[in-house]
Design a protein around this motif. Structure first.
Motif, PDB file in Angstrom:
ATOM      1  N   ILE A  34      78.370  56.776  77.100  1.00  0.00           N
ATOM      2  CA  ILE A  34      77.973  58.042  76.448  1.00  0.00           C
ATOM      3  C   ILE A  34      76.616  57.877  75.767  1.00  0.00           C
ATOM      4  CG2 ILE A  34      78.534  59.637  74.557  1.00  0.00           C
ATOM      5  CD1 ILE A  34      81.532  58.996  75.169  1.00  0.00           C
ATOM      6  N   ALA A  35      76.466  56.746  75.044  1.00  0.00           N
ATOM      7  CA  ALA A  35      75.215  56.526  74.304  1.00  0.00           C
ATOM      8  C   ALA A  35      74.031  56.451  75.275  1.00  0.00           C
ATOM      9  CB  ALA A  35      75.316  55.242  73.485  1.00  0.00           C
ATOM     10  N   SER A  36      74.188  55.733  76.383  1.00  0.00           N
ATOM     11  CA  SER A  36      73.030  55.630  77.283  1.00  0.00           C
ATOM     12  C   SER A  36      72.746  56.965  77.964  1.00  0.00           C
ATOM     13  CB  SER A  36      73.159  54.475  78.291  1.00  0.00           C
ATOM     14  OG  SER A  36      74.439  54.393  78.773  1.00  0.00           O
ATOM     15  N   ARG A  37      73.814  57.749  78.233  1.00  0.00           N
ATOM     16  CA  ARG A  37      73.589  59.080  78.827  1.00  0.00           C
ATOM     17  C   ARG A  37      72.816  59.955  77.843  1.00  0.00           C
ATOM     18  NH1 ARG A  37      78.840  60.666  79.803  1.00  0.00           N
ATOM     19  NH2 ARG A  37      78.883  62.249  78.178  1.00  0.00           N
ATOM     20  N   LEU A  38      73.210  59.908  76.562  1.00  0.00           N
ATOM     21  CA  LEU A  38      72.544  60.745  75.558  1.00  0.00           C
ATOM     22  C   LEU A  38      71.086  60.340  75.341  1.00  0.00           C
ATOM     23  CD1 LEU A  38      75.368  61.049  72.864  1.00  0.00           C
ATOM     24  CD2 LEU A  38      74.519  62.867  74.345  1.00  0.00           C
ATOM     25  N   LEU A  39      70.817  59.049  75.533  1.00  0.00           N
ATOM     26  CA  LEU A  39      69.457  58.555  75.282  1.00  0.00           C
ATOM     27  C   LEU A  39      68.510  58.841  76.444  1.00  0.00           C
ATOM     28  CD1 LEU A  39      70.282  55.180  73.504  1.00  0.00           C
ATOM     29  CD2 LEU A  39      69.164  57.187  72.491  1.00  0.00           C
ATOM     30  N   LYS A  40      69.061  59.217  77.582  1.00  0.00           N
ATOM     31  CA  LYS A  40      68.189  59.468  78.748  1.00  0.00           C
ATOM     32  C   LYS A  40      67.400  60.747  78.562  1.00  0.00           C
ATOM     33  CE  LYS A  40      70.394  56.887  82.340  1.00  0.00           C
ATOM     34  NZ  LYS A  40      71.692  56.903  83.008  1.00  0.00           N
ATOM     35  N   PHE A  47      76.111  56.261  57.927  1.00  0.00           N
ATOM     36  CA  PHE A  47      77.465  56.560  58.397  1.00  0.00           C
ATOM     37  C   PHE A  47      77.499  56.638  59.927  1.00  0.00           C
ATOM     38  CE2 PHE A  47      81.135  59.164  59.280  1.00  0.00           C
ATOM     39  CZ  PHE A  47      82.063  58.763  58.351  1.00  0.00           C
ATOM     40  N   VAL A  48      76.502  57.309  60.484  1.00  0.00           N
ATOM     41  CA  VAL A  48      76.435  57.425  61.958  1.00  0.00           C
ATOM     42  C   VAL A  48      76.223  56.037  62.565  1.00  0.00           C
ATOM     43  CG1 VAL A  48      75.092  58.371  63.888  1.00  0.00           C
ATOM     44  CG2 VAL A  48      75.616  59.809  61.911  1.00  0.00           C
ATOM     45  N   GLU A  49      75.339  55.256  61.951  1.00  0.00           N
ATOM     46  CA  GLU A  49      75.073  53.899  62.458  1.00  0.00           C
ATOM     47  C   GLU A  49      76.353  53.061  62.466  1.00  0.00           C
ATOM     48  OE1 GLU A  49      72.532  51.528  59.978  1.00  0.00           O
ATOM     49  OE2 GLU A  49      72.328  49.952  61.496  1.00  0.00           O
ATOM     50  N   ALA A  50      77.111  53.138  61.355  1.00  0.00           N
ATOM     51  CA  ALA A  50      78.352  52.350  61.259  1.00  0.00           C
ATOM     52  C   ALA A  50      79.345  52.782  62.332  1.00  0.00           C
ATOM     53  CB  ALA A  50      78.962  52.529  59.869  1.00  0.00           C
ATOM     54  N   THR A  51      79.458  54.094  62.528  1.00  0.00           N
ATOM     55  CA  THR A  51      80.414  54.600  63.518  1.00  0.00           C
ATOM     56  C   THR A  51      80.054  54.070  64.910  1.00  0.00           C
ATOM     57  OG1 THR A  51      80.686  56.586  62.193  1.00  0.00           O
ATOM     58  CG2 THR A  51      81.438  56.703  64.470  1.00  0.00           C
ATOM     59  N   LEU A  52      78.775  54.170  65.242  1.00  0.00           N
ATOM     60  CA  LEU A  52      78.335  53.729  66.568  1.00  0.00           C
ATOM     61  C   LEU A  52      78.509  52.219  66.731  1.00  0.00           C
ATOM     62  CD1 LEU A  52      77.137  54.750  69.186  1.00  0.00           C
ATOM     63  CD2 LEU A  52      74.865  54.551  68.187  1.00  0.00           C
ATOM     64  N   ALA A  53      78.089  51.473  65.705  1.00  0.00           N
ATOM     65  CA  ALA A  53      78.153  50.010  65.797  1.00  0.00           C
ATOM     66  C   ALA A  53      79.598  49.531  65.964  1.00  0.00           C
ATOM     67  CB  ALA A  53      77.526  49.381  64.555  1.00  0.00           C
ATOM     68  N   LEU A  54      80.496  50.107  65.181  1.00  0.00           N
ATOM     69  CA  LEU A  54      81.888  49.653  65.252  1.00  0.00           C
ATOM     70  C   LEU A  54      82.563  50.112  66.544  1.00  0.00           C
ATOM     71  CD1 LEU A  54      81.308  48.743  62.358  1.00  0.00           C
ATOM     72  CD2 LEU A  54      83.592  49.500  61.756  1.00  0.00           C
ATOM     73  N   ALA A  55      82.182  51.313  67.005  1.00  0.00           N
ATOM     74  CA  ALA A  55      82.764  51.800  68.267  1.00  0.00           C
ATOM     75  C   ALA A  55      82.339  50.893  69.423  1.00  0.00           C
ATOM     76  CB  ALA A  55      82.321  53.235  68.527  1.00  0.00           C
ATOM     77  N   LEU A  56      81.092  50.422  69.378  1.00  0.00           N
ATOM     78  CA  LEU A  56      80.587  49.553  70.454  1.00  0.00           C
ATOM     79  C   LEU A  56      81.240  48.169  70.434  1.00  0.00           C
ATOM     80  CD1 LEU A  56      76.801  50.524  70.379  1.00  0.00           C
ATOM     81  CD2 LEU A  56      78.409  50.948  72.250  1.00  0.00           C
ATOM     82  N   GLU A  57      81.951  47.861  69.333  1.00  0.00           N
ATOM     83  CA  GLU A  57      82.627  46.565  69.241  1.00  0.00           C
ATOM     84  C   GLU A  57      84.116  46.663  69.532  1.00  0.00           C
ATOM     85  OE1 GLU A  57      81.692  45.171  65.319  1.00  0.00           O
ATOM     86  OE2 GLU A  57      79.575  44.967  65.825  1.00  0.00           O
ATOM     87  N   ARG A  58      84.606  47.895  69.673  1.00  0.00           N
ATOM     88  CA  ARG A  58      86.055  48.055  69.831  1.00  0.00           C
ATOM     89  C   ARG A  58      86.443  47.979  71.304  1.00  0.00           C
ATOM     90  NH1 ARG A  58      89.265  51.401  65.651  1.00  0.00           N
ATOM     91  NH2 ARG A  58      90.243  52.197  67.545  1.00  0.00           N
ATOM     92  N   GLU A  59      87.381  47.084  71.586  1.00  0.00           N
ATOM     93  CA  GLU A  59      87.808  46.890  72.975  1.00  0.00           C
ATOM     94  C   GLU A  59      88.325  48.174  73.608  1.00  0.00           C
ATOM     95  OE1 GLU A  59      90.676  43.785  73.486  1.00  0.00           O
ATOM     96  OE2 GLU A  59      89.274  42.279  72.727  1.00  0.00           O
ATOM     97  N   ASP A  60      88.990  49.008  72.788  1.00  0.00           N
ATOM     98  CA  ASP A  60      89.615  50.207  73.365  1.00  0.00           C
ATOM     99  C   ASP A  60      88.632  51.325  73.670  1.00  0.00           C
ATOM    100  OD1 ASP A  60      89.120  50.612  70.670  1.00  0.00           O
ATOM    101  OD2 ASP A  60      90.884  51.863  70.336  1.00  0.00           O
ATOM    102  N   MET A  61      87.356  51.193  73.273  1.00  0.00           N
ATOM    103  CA  MET A  61      86.428  52.296  73.512  1.00  0.00           C
ATOM    104  C   MET A  61      84.989  51.878  73.826  1.00  0.00           C
ATOM    105  SD  MET A  61      85.999  53.892  69.693  1.00  0.00           S
ATOM    106  CE  MET A  61      87.709  54.250  69.496  1.00  0.00           C
ATOM    107  N   ALA A  62      84.687  50.578  73.722  1.00  0.00           N
ATOM    108  CA  ALA A  62      83.286  50.140  73.832  1.00  0.00           C
ATOM    109  C   ALA A  62      82.635  50.615  75.140  1.00  0.00           C
ATOM    110  CB  ALA A  62      83.202  48.624  73.714  1.00  0.00           C
ATOM    111  N   THR A  63      83.319  50.453  76.266  1.00  0.00           N
ATOM    112  CA  THR A  63      82.702  50.794  77.556  1.00  0.00           C
ATOM    113  C   THR A  63      82.352  52.276  77.607  1.00  0.00           C
ATOM    114  OG1 THR A  63      84.145  49.125  78.471  1.00  0.00           O
ATOM    115  CG2 THR A  63      83.012  50.515  80.050  1.00  0.00           C
ATOM    116  N   GLU A  64      83.322  53.097  77.217  1.00  0.00           N
ATOM    117  CA  GLU A  64      83.081  54.554  77.254  1.00  0.00           C
ATOM    118  C   GLU A  64      81.945  54.956  76.327  1.00  0.00           C
ATOM    119  OE1 GLU A  64      86.489  57.668  77.285  1.00  0.00           O
ATOM    120  OE2 GLU A  64      87.381  55.706  76.912  1.00  0.00           O
ATOM    121  N   VAL A  65      81.966  54.371  75.106  1.00  0.00           N
ATOM    122  CA  VAL A  65      80.952  54.754  74.111  1.00  0.00           C
ATOM    123  C   VAL A  65      79.561  54.309  74.574  1.00  0.00           C
ATOM    124  CG1 VAL A  65      80.177  54.428  71.720  1.00  0.00           C
ATOM    125  CG2 VAL A  65      82.586  54.778  72.192  1.00  0.00           C
ATOM    126  N   ARG A  66      79.489  53.127  75.180  1.00  0.00           N
ATOM    127  CA  ARG A  66      78.197  52.654  75.670  1.00  0.00           C
ATOM    128  C   ARG A  66      77.655  53.608  76.743  1.00  0.00           C
ATOM    129  NH1 ARG A  66      79.586  47.889  77.007  1.00  0.00           N
ATOM    130  NH2 ARG A  66      79.335  47.040  74.920  1.00  0.00           N
TER     131      ARG A  66
END
Ligand code: UTP
Length: 297
Positions: free
Chosen positions: A291-297, A270-289
């Motif tokens: 956030i994801a890279s900040r969290l992974l640091k 479920f988490v994987e699907a949420t992340l994958a689809l968010a990264l494909e959505r024009e309205d949120m992909a940049t922000e989510v990317r």
């Protein structure tokens, strides 16, 4: 079996949504698993959208206790729509939730006795027609969608079809697994004959690493096969067992899905699907990317 047998068009889809969703407790105590959203659409909406894309327009929900919100999701929300209109808000966002009058039917599965039993509960509505099955917690993302790919295959071979995917061999015990027969030339090699099916086999007994992945087109005779069927793996009435008994009596093929599957019945999927689809959505992909890279640091 003539070439014209088992080729009636597929107009009906069954969505079994009566399961308990125990892997998602306590979230699913009062909310159906199928209403959990991936971003802003509940899982059931993705499945209905996929059915529509494949030309299916009659939706049969096999529901149970506490599942009313799934049906309400596809109902007209009069107060909400009036208030939104008065406030000048667009109703476009609600468009996918609209179903033509009479095209959504429900039937109850009083006790969740397994997927096979849930499908059997829809027998009177399915009648004498082939029908599709969607497991809404398996999110299939592809272009065209999984069911549209299957309908294209059905137009070639008719009969019974299941969607399959390859998994690492050591994971087969969690799934229904097919014994593949000859590959067909049609559809770029995506169609394979099915010679056997087994639900949750031991790794050493598995006939392949091709797993059944939540989408089916079946002929109505499967209902008779399910009638009076004994419990199988996990003490449940298994659809896989009924399908296995149809092999040899009717054409049975597997379509390898060209796309991605997310197991949204499991928390990690479920988490994987949420992340994958968010990264494909024009309205949120940049922000989510970001956030994801900040969290992974
Ligand atoms: P699952 O195998 O994911 O079972 O069902 P579940 O009960 O929903 O979830 P867990 O394992 O307890 O977490 C696959 C699909 O079949 C439906 C479910 O609603 C889900 O969409 N189902 C399952 C039924 O409708 N009835 C059943 O008796 C079992």
């Amino acid at each position: 079996m003539t070439s014209q047998t088992y080729r009636k068009p597929v107009r009906k889809a069954v969505f079994p949504v009566a399961g308990l969703g125990t892997r998602f407790l306590p979230a699913t105590k009062a909310i159906p698993k199928e209403m959990l959203p991936i971003i802003d659409r509940p899982l059931i909406q993705y499945a209905v959208d996929e059915a529509r894309e494949a030309g299916i327009d009659q939706f049969i929900f096999v529901t149970g206790r506490g599942k009313t919100s799934i049906v309400e999701h596809f109902d007209t929300a009069y107060e909400l729509e009036t208030t939104m209109s008065e406030r000048g808000k667009s109703l476009e966002v609600l468009e996918p939730t609209r179903v033509s009058p009479g095209n959504l039917l429900t039937v109850r599965q009083q006790v969740p006795m397994g997927l096979g039993h849930a499908i059997w509960c829809a027998r009177a509505i399915v009648g004498d027609e082939p029908f599709a099955i969607f497991l809404p917690d398996e999110l299939m993302i592809g272009s065209p969608g999984c069911m549209k790919q299957m309908v294209e295959a059905y137009e070639e071979v008719g009969g019974n079809l299941i969607s399959v995917l390859e998994v690492p061999h050591d994971q087969v015990s969690s799934y229904g697994v097919i014994a593949p027969g000859a590959k067909l030339d049609a559809l770029g090699g995506a169609l394979t004959e099915v010679t056997g099916l087994v639900e949750k086999p031991k790794v050493e007994d598995a006939p392949s690493n091709l797993i059944i992945s939540g989408r089916y087109i079946l002929q109505p005779e499967v209902m008779r096969t399910l009638e009076g069927q004994e419990k199988g793996a996990g003490g449940e009435i298994q659809l896989t067992d009924a399908m296995a008994r149809m092999i040899g009596q009717q054409p049975f093929h597997a379509v390898t899905f060209a796309g991605r599957r997310y197991d949204c019945g499991s928390k990690v999927g479920f988490v994987e699907a949420t992340l994958a689809l968010a990264l494909e959505r024009e309205d949120m992909a940049t922000e989510v990317r970001d956030i994801a890279s900040r969290l992974l640091k």
